[in-house]
Every structure is written in structure tokens, then in C-alpha cells.
Motif scaffolding. Structure first.
Motif, PDB file in Angstrom:
ATOM      1  N   GLY A   1     -10.431  -0.786  -6.267  1.00  0.00           N
ATOM      2  CA  GLY A   1      -9.413   0.051  -6.888  1.00  0.00           C
ATOM      3  C   GLY A   1      -8.741  -0.618  -8.066  1.00  0.00           C
TER       4      GLY A   1
ATOM      5  N   SER B   1     -12.454  -3.878  -0.392  1.00  0.00           N
ATOM      6  CA  SER B   1     -11.416  -3.111  -1.079  1.00  0.00           C
ATOM      7  C   SER B   1     -11.873  -2.883  -2.505  1.00  0.00           C
ATOM      8  CB  SER B   1     -10.080  -3.859  -1.086  1.00  0.00           C
ATOM      9  OG  SER B   1      -9.566  -4.010   0.216  1.00  0.00           O
TER      10      SER B   1
ATOM     11  N   LEU C   1      -6.118   4.403   2.309  1.00  0.00           N
ATOM     12  CA  LEU C   1      -6.037   4.749   0.900  1.00  0.00           C
ATOM     13  C   LEU C   1      -4.591   4.588   0.476  1.00  0.00           C
ATOM     14  CD1 LEU C   1      -7.848   5.870  -1.426  1.00  0.00           C
ATOM     15  CD2 LEU C   1      -7.014   8.152  -0.789  1.00  0.00           C
TER      16      LEU C   1
ATOM     17  N   GLY D   1      -3.619   6.918  -4.117  1.00  0.00           N
ATOM     18  CA  GLY D   1      -5.049   7.194  -4.136  1.00  0.00           C
ATOM     19  C   GLY D   1      -5.873   6.299  -5.037  1.00  0.00           C
TER      20      GLY D   1
ATOM     21  N   TYR E   1     -10.119   2.600   7.621  1.00  0.00           N
ATOM     22  CA  TYR E   1      -9.927   2.671   6.179  1.00  0.00           C
ATOM     23  C   TYR E   1      -8.487   3.081   5.882  1.00  0.00           C
ATOM     24  CZ  TYR E   1      -9.978   7.782   6.301  1.00  0.00           C
ATOM     25  OH  TYR E   1      -9.671   9.098   6.554  1.00  0.00           O
TER      26      TYR E   1
ATOM     27  N   ARG F   1       0.828  -1.211   0.000  1.00  0.00           N
ATOM     28  CA  ARG F   1       0.000   0.000   0.000  1.00  0.00           C
ATOM     29  C   ARG F   1       0.857   1.254   0.000  1.00  0.00           C
ATOM     30  NH1 ARG F   1      -3.144  -2.969   3.783  1.00  0.00           N
ATOM     31  NH2 ARG F   1      -2.222  -1.794   5.517  1.00  0.00           N
TER      32      ARG F   1
ATOM     33  N   ASP G   1      -6.450   2.861  -4.681  1.00  0.00           N
ATOM     34  CA  ASP G   1      -7.124   1.735  -4.041  1.00  0.00           C
ATOM     35  C   ASP G   1      -7.581   2.157  -2.649  1.00  0.00           C
ATOM     36  OD1 ASP G   1      -6.401  -1.479  -5.174  1.00  0.00           O
ATOM     37  OD2 ASP G   1      -5.731   0.295  -6.256  1.00  0.00           O
ATOM     38  N   LEU G   2      -8.826   1.824  -2.325  1.00  0.00           N
ATOM     39  CA  LEU G   2      -9.397   2.109  -1.021  1.00  0.00           C
ATOM     40  C   LEU G   2      -9.681   0.800  -0.305  1.00  0.00           C
ATOM     41  CD1 LEU G   2     -10.755   4.045   1.073  1.00  0.00           C
ATOM     42  CD2 LEU G   2     -12.895   3.691  -0.217  1.00  0.00           C
TER      43      LEU G   2
END
Length: 244
Positions: free
Chosen positions: A211, A209, A191, A195, A189, A164, A197-198
Motif C-alpha cells: 500500500g 503488506s 484494510l 483503503g 487480513y 491502521r 494499505d492491505l
């Protein structure tokens, strides 16, 4: 009541049934009788550092041992600077917080062969290695005792954190990497740093998830179901990514 029954039916069909089938198939195979009888040496997947002088980054995953090996895997990170040696990083529940080079970079894990999650070589790997090392250093559960097998933080929580933080690696861990969706105590949460993938999670027990890299995923009690859009596949609990 009907709505509740529908939810239960979906959970049974999407999460429980595939997991039971996977466990049944796992039970029919031969397995090491214990830790000492398992294979832990090199699988031969990587060339020697001398034969491959260019910089490289690898993320590996292998199914783990015991009954949890029916549905869960263990992940680790390998880096190699130009003309340098391989450096392997694992987060485990014993010894040093983040183990470095405690096994060969491409070793079997409890007799299970490593699967390549992502591979980068050359100038791009050389550019990203400092970022990977910084993400490893910044892992919030890298201290002694910062390990919990379920729901996390565990070995997969560690590698997922690095992925991430360094989205240029362009990967997410496979669906069987139980613990990858644990985001931390009080963190609901995350990110990715680019930005794209959430990730939303209730303590690693339930969430989703979405993204560019994740596709669309729903996780429940560490099990993941969903669709990979970048590399067309279904994500099936107990079976991982099933390519279309």
C-alpha cells in the motif's frame, strides 16, 4: 524438491542471514546488565509542554532490552492537546492494560534512545487527537492479560492498530517492530480505514503488506523484508529501514 530448496535459500538469504549479522553486531556493543541499571528517563528529544503549547501527536519506537534488543523494538504513542500536557500510551505485559504516563513521553527504553516514527503538530494534530484516542479505546486487546510477547498481541500490535485506524497519521511502524503484523485470532487480513494499505497475516507468523504507507513488505516469523516506496528505502530484517 528444487522449488523447496529455492524457497529455503530465499528465507536464509533474506531473513536469517541479516538477522544473524544484526545479532552479531549487537553482541559487540555494551548493554545494561539488567532492568534496574538501564536508563529510563527523558532523552530530551521533546521540548517541555510549556515551551511548545501547540497540539501535537508523536509515535516513537526504541530498540528493546536483552537479546531480543538485537532485532526487536518497542513503540508508544504521545499526544498533547493545545496548551495541555503530554499523554503517553504504551501497551505492556504488566500492570494496567494500557499504561498511561508511566514514563516520560520521550524516555529511553532500556537505555535505547527513542526514534521518531511520525510527528504532527498544530491544527492537523488537534483534528486527529480525538480519532487517536478513540482508536486507543477501541483496541481489542486492551484488557488485563491481553498481551503476548510473541507473535502478539504486544506493544507493537497496539500501536499498529492505531496507525491502521487513523491512516491520516501517514505512517507504519519500522520493520523491527515485531508484533505489528499480528491482526488478531482468526483475522487473516486488515484494510486500513482509508483503503490504501492491505495487510495479510497468518497469526503474525507469515504474511505481507502492500500500500501507500507500507510499500511492499513480506513478513516471516515477525521479521520484515521489503521496499518503502514513499520514503525510498529497503526494509532489512535486523536492520530496519535502510535509506536509498
Amino acid at each position: 524438491m528444487k522449488f523447496l530448496l529455492r524457497i529455503v535459500s530465499v528465507i536464509l538469504l533474506v531473513f536469517v542471514l541479516p538477522t544473524l549479522v544484526s545479532a552479531g553486531l549487537w553482541a559487540t556493543r555494551e548493554h545494561p546488565s539488567g532492568w534496574s541499571s538501564a536508563k529510563w528517563g527523558s532523552s530530551g528529544l521533546l521540548p517541555s509542554a510549556q515551551d511548545s503549547p501547540e497540539a501535537a501527536i508523536y509515535v516513537f519506537s526504541a530498540m528493546t532490552g536483552g537479546l531480543k534488543g538485537a532485532i526487536a523494538s518497542h513503540a508508544w504513542i504521545v499526544t498533547k492537546t493545545k496548551d495541555g500536557a503530554y499523554q503517553r500510551y504504551d501497551k505492556v505485559g504488566w500492570g494496567a492494560p494500557i499504561r498511561r504516563n508511566h514514563r516520560a513521553p520521550d524516555a529511553f527504553w532500556y537505555s535505547n534512545p527513542p526514534r521518531l516514527v511520525v510527528e504532527l503538530k498544530g491544527p492537523e494534530a488537534e483534528r486527529l487527537i480525538p480519532k487517536v484516542e478513540a482508536a486507543i479505546e477501541a483496541y481489542p486487546y486492551g484488557q488485563p492479560g491481553g498481551y503476548r510477547i510473541y507473535p502478539g498481541p504486544n506493544s507493537n500490535t497496539f500501536v499498529a492498530h492505531v496507525l491502521r485506524q487513523v491512516p491520516d497519521l501517514g505512517a507504519v511502524l519500522p520493520p523491527d517492530a515485531v508484533g505489528r503484523d499480528y491482526l488478531g485470532e482468526g483475522t487473516f487480513y486488515a484494510l486500513d480505514s482509508d483503503g490504501r494499505d492491505l495487510h495479510v497475516s497468518l497469526g503474525g507468523l507469515a504474511g505481507f503488506s502492500v500500500g501507500m504507507r507500507s510499500g511492499l513488505e513480506v513478513n516471516f516469523l515477525g521479521l520484515v523484508a521489503g521496499v518503502d516506496l514513499a520514503r525510498p528505502a529497503l526494509k532489512v530484517p535486523g536492520f530496519g529501514a535502510v535509506g536509498l
